[in-house]
Design a protein around this motif. Structure first.
Motif, mmCIF file in Angstrom:
data_model
loop_
_atom_site.group_PDB
_atom_site.id
_atom_site.type_symbol
_atom_site.label_atom_id
_atom_site.label_comp_id
_atom_site.label_asym_id
_atom_site.label_seq_id
_atom_site.Cartn_x
_atom_site.Cartn_y
_atom_site.Cartn_z
ATOM 1 N N ASP A 1 43.735 78.623 61.948
ATOM 2 C CA ASP A 1 42.745 77.951 62.315
ATOM 3 C C ASP A 1 41.884 78.791 63.458
ATOM 4 O OD1 ASP A 1 44.560 77.935 64.393
ATOM 5 O OD2 ASP A 1 44.201 75.925 64.845
ATOM 6 N N VAL A 2 41.998 80.137 63.604
ATOM 7 C CA VAL A 2 41.090 80.833 64.471
ATOM 8 C C VAL A 2 40.114 81.615 63.699
ATOM 9 C CG1 VAL A 2 41.155 82.950 65.891
ATOM 10 C CG2 VAL A 2 43.164 81.398 65.597
ATOM 11 N N GLU A 3 38.882 81.350 63.966
ATOM 12 C CA GLU A 3 37.665 81.705 63.402
ATOM 13 C C GLU A 3 37.088 83.032 64.134
ATOM 14 O OE1 GLU A 3 34.895 78.962 62.181
ATOM 15 O OE2 GLU A 3 36.544 77.605 61.672
ATOM 16 N N ILE A 4 37.181 84.194 63.454
ATOM 17 C CA ILE A 4 36.464 85.554 64.020
ATOM 18 C C ILE A 4 35.147 85.839 62.965
ATOM 19 C CG2 ILE A 4 36.819 87.932 64.542
ATOM 20 C CD1 ILE A 4 39.522 87.246 65.360
ATOM 21 N N PRO A 5 34.185 86.334 63.276
ATOM 22 C CA PRO A 5 32.998 86.424 62.381
ATOM 23 C C PRO A 5 33.325 87.714 61.297
ATOM 24 C CG PRO A 5 32.207 86.499 64.668
ATOM 25 C CD PRO A 5 33.922 86.300 64.886
ATOM 26 N N VAL A 6 33.952 88.603 61.727
ATOM 27 C CA VAL A 6 34.225 89.750 60.837
ATOM 28 C C VAL A 6 35.400 89.681 59.929
ATOM 29 C CG1 VAL A 6 34.169 92.133 60.844
ATOM 30 C CG2 VAL A 6 32.971 91.027 62.434
ATOM 31 N N VAL A 7 36.631 89.486 60.224
ATOM 32 C CA VAL A 7 37.835 89.484 59.294
ATOM 33 C C VAL A 7 38.542 87.882 59.755
ATOM 34 C CG1 VAL A 7 38.087 91.940 59.577
ATOM 35 C CG2 VAL A 7 39.004 90.263 61.364
ATOM 36 N N THR A 8 39.327 87.797 58.555
ATOM 37 C CA THR A 8 40.172 86.493 58.634
ATOM 38 C C THR A 8 41.502 87.044 59.144
ATOM 39 O OG1 THR A 8 38.908 85.559 56.959
ATOM 40 C CG2 THR A 8 41.219 84.616 57.620
ATOM 41 N N LEU A 9 42.016 86.729 60.249
ATOM 42 C CA LEU A 9 43.597 87.069 60.809
ATOM 43 C C LEU A 9 44.490 86.774 59.921
ATOM 44 C CD1 LEU A 9 42.967 86.090 64.696
ATOM 45 C CD2 LEU A 9 42.731 88.387 63.542
ATOM 46 N N THR A 10 44.446 85.794 59.165
ATOM 47 C CA THR A 10 45.544 85.599 58.428
ATOM 48 C C THR A 10 45.721 86.825 56.977
ATOM 49 O OG1 THR A 10 44.203 84.203 56.799
ATOM 50 C CG2 THR A 10 45.757 83.101 58.591
ATOM 51 N N LYS A 11 44.410 87.349 56.692
ATOM 52 C CA LYS A 11 44.339 88.397 55.633
ATOM 53 C C LYS A 11 44.943 89.630 56.431
ATOM 54 C CE LYS A 11 40.882 86.211 52.868
ATOM 55 N NZ LYS A 11 39.431 86.290 52.147
ATOM 56 N N VAL A 12 44.626 89.872 57.572
ATOM 57 C CA VAL A 12 44.923 90.929 58.217
ATOM 58 C C VAL A 12 46.296 90.787 58.489
ATOM 59 C CG1 VAL A 12 45.009 92.045 60.637
ATOM 60 C CG2 VAL A 12 42.785 91.094 59.514
ATOM 61 N N GLY A 13 47.048 89.891 58.803
ATOM 62 C CA GLY A 13 48.433 89.638 58.772
ATOM 63 C C GLY A 13 49.057 89.880 57.466
ATOM 64 N N VAL A 14 48.397 89.556 56.367
ATOM 65 C CA VAL A 14 49.128 89.945 55.135
ATOM 66 C C VAL A 14 49.092 91.500 54.735
ATOM 67 C CG1 VAL A 14 48.733 89.589 52.500
ATOM 68 C CG2 VAL A 14 48.448 87.718 54.108
ATOM 69 N N VAL A 15 47.972 91.952 55.313
ATOM 70 C CA VAL A 15 47.822 93.603 55.084
ATOM 71 C C VAL A 15 48.839 94.358 56.026
ATOM 72 C CG1 VAL A 15 46.360 95.503 55.572
ATOM 73 C CG2 VAL A 15 45.462 93.473 54.445
ATOM 74 N N MET A 16 48.949 93.766 57.304
ATOM 75 C CA MET A 16 49.907 94.291 57.953
ATOM 76 C C MET A 16 51.426 94.218 57.755
ATOM 77 S SD MET A 16 48.371 93.811 62.025
ATOM 78 C CE MET A 16 49.997 94.649 62.767
ATOM 79 N N MET A 17 51.852 92.911 57.070
ATOM 80 C CA MET A 17 52.879 92.770 56.293
ATOM 81 C C MET A 17 53.228 93.867 55.279
ATOM 82 S SD MET A 17 53.934 88.583 56.446
ATOM 83 C CE MET A 17 52.648 88.342 55.471
#
Length: 65
Positions: A27-43
């Protein structure tokens, strides 16, 4: 510290940070990236580092090294 150990530790740490981002930043909104997608990439990156470190630890060492 050998390269295999370093890859295993870095991969495990990266995977855990990615898992935390994926689970708890929905539920955290950042204008440039989605943190959940960053988490998937980091995993994915962490998992590949763990696999690489595991391969390096289990392969037989070459003569002369």
């Amino acid at each position: 510290m050998t390269r295999a150990t370093r890859n295993l530790l870095e991969g495990a740490g990266t995977f855990v940070v990615g898992l935390v981002l994926w689970l708890f930043t929905g539920d955290v909104e950042i204008p440039v990236v989605t943190l959940t997608k960053v988490g998937v990439v980091m995993m994915c990156v962490g998992g590949s580092l763990v696999l690489t470190g595991g391969y390096q630890a289990l392969r037989p060492s070459a003569p002369g090294r």
